[in-house]
Write a protein that holds these residues in place. Sequence first.
Motif, mmCIF file in Angstrom:
data_model
loop_
_atom_site.group_PDB
_atom_site.id
_atom_site.type_symbol
_atom_site.label_atom_id
_atom_site.label_comp_id
_atom_site.label_asym_id
_atom_site.label_seq_id
_atom_site.Cartn_x
_atom_site.Cartn_y
_atom_site.Cartn_z
ATOM 1 N N ASP A 97 0.794 -1.322 -0.029
ATOM 2 C CA ASP A 97 0.034 0.025 0.052
ATOM 3 C C ASP A 97 0.668 1.181 0.084
ATOM 4 N N ALA A 98 1.986 1.227 0.727
ATOM 5 C CA ALA A 98 2.726 2.390 0.754
ATOM 6 C C ALA A 98 3.501 2.693 -0.368
ATOM 7 N N ALA A 99 3.750 1.521 -1.248
ATOM 8 C CA ALA A 99 4.371 1.589 -2.381
ATOM 9 C C ALA A 99 3.594 2.243 -3.565
ATOM 10 N N LYS A 100 2.178 2.008 -3.420
ATOM 11 C CA LYS A 100 1.474 2.398 -4.391
ATOM 12 C C LYS A 100 1.326 3.993 -4.075
ATOM 13 N N GLU A 101 1.132 4.428 -2.958
ATOM 14 C CA GLU A 101 1.316 5.744 -2.573
ATOM 15 C C GLU A 101 2.513 6.594 -3.118
ATOM 16 N N ALA A 102 3.479 5.784 -3.016
ATOM 17 C CA ALA A 102 4.902 6.878 -3.352
ATOM 18 C C ALA A 102 4.648 6.560 -4.675
ATOM 19 N N GLU A 103 4.222 5.401 -5.498
ATOM 20 C CA GLU A 103 4.078 5.618 -6.867
ATOM 21 C C GLU A 103 3.275 6.841 -7.336
ATOM 22 N N ALA A 104 2.067 7.112 -6.663
ATOM 23 C CA ALA A 104 1.137 7.878 -6.800
ATOM 24 C C ALA A 104 1.626 9.493 -6.945
ATOM 25 N N VAL A 105 2.462 9.523 -5.884
ATOM 26 C CA VAL A 105 3.090 10.835 -5.713
ATOM 27 C C VAL A 105 4.098 11.192 -6.946
ATOM 28 N N SER A 106 4.853 9.952 -7.307
ATOM 29 C CA SER A 106 5.835 10.121 -8.293
ATOM 30 C C SER A 106 5.081 10.542 -9.571
ATOM 31 N N VAL A 107 4.195 9.817 -9.879
ATOM 32 C CA VAL A 107 3.384 10.168 -11.101
ATOM 33 C C VAL A 107 2.736 11.470 -11.221
ATOM 34 N N GLU A 108 2.333 11.973 -9.837
ATOM 35 C CA GLU A 108 1.599 13.397 -9.846
ATOM 36 C C GLU A 108 2.901 14.366 -10.074
ATOM 37 N N LEU A 109 4.010 14.198 -9.538
ATOM 38 C CA LEU A 109 4.934 15.094 -9.677
ATOM 39 C C LEU A 109 5.772 15.088 -10.817
ATOM 40 N N SER A 110 5.472 13.980 -11.830
ATOM 41 C CA SER A 110 6.074 13.908 -13.129
ATOM 42 C C SER A 110 5.129 14.706 -14.096
ATOM 43 N N LYS A 111 4.079 14.967 -13.946
ATOM 44 C CA LYS A 111 3.099 15.658 -14.768
ATOM 45 C C LYS A 111 3.484 16.853 -15.270
#
Length: 111
Positions: A97-111
């Motif tokens: 679950d924490a990995a999914k959150e970190a990945e979501a933050v990464s995707v958001e910052l990559s926009k």
Amino acid sequence: MINRFRLPAISAIAASFLLNFGVYAAMQNEPPISMSQMAHDKSDQEVAAEFKDEATMLREKADLHRKLAQNYRARSGKLDFEQVARHCDRLAQLYEDAAKEAEAVSVELSK
């Protein structure tokens, strides 16, 4: 008072936990990302890459705990390690679950 026949079982479970925890702790070579490590002068892309790396590390920890759970379930003998295996399953899910959150933050910052 602990029954004298239960003491060896409790001792074996505790020793097993400490051994596995020691192996796990030895595998930890980097602390998790902290806000102080994310300097304000870094670009969003750099921070996104850090979160992506963090997600990868968290998924590795989840996999480790899934393997530990399998190992505990495969043990034979008088002791039942199912409770310890369920603990590992819960940790694996939390890391995933924490990995999914970190990945979501990464995707958001990559926009």
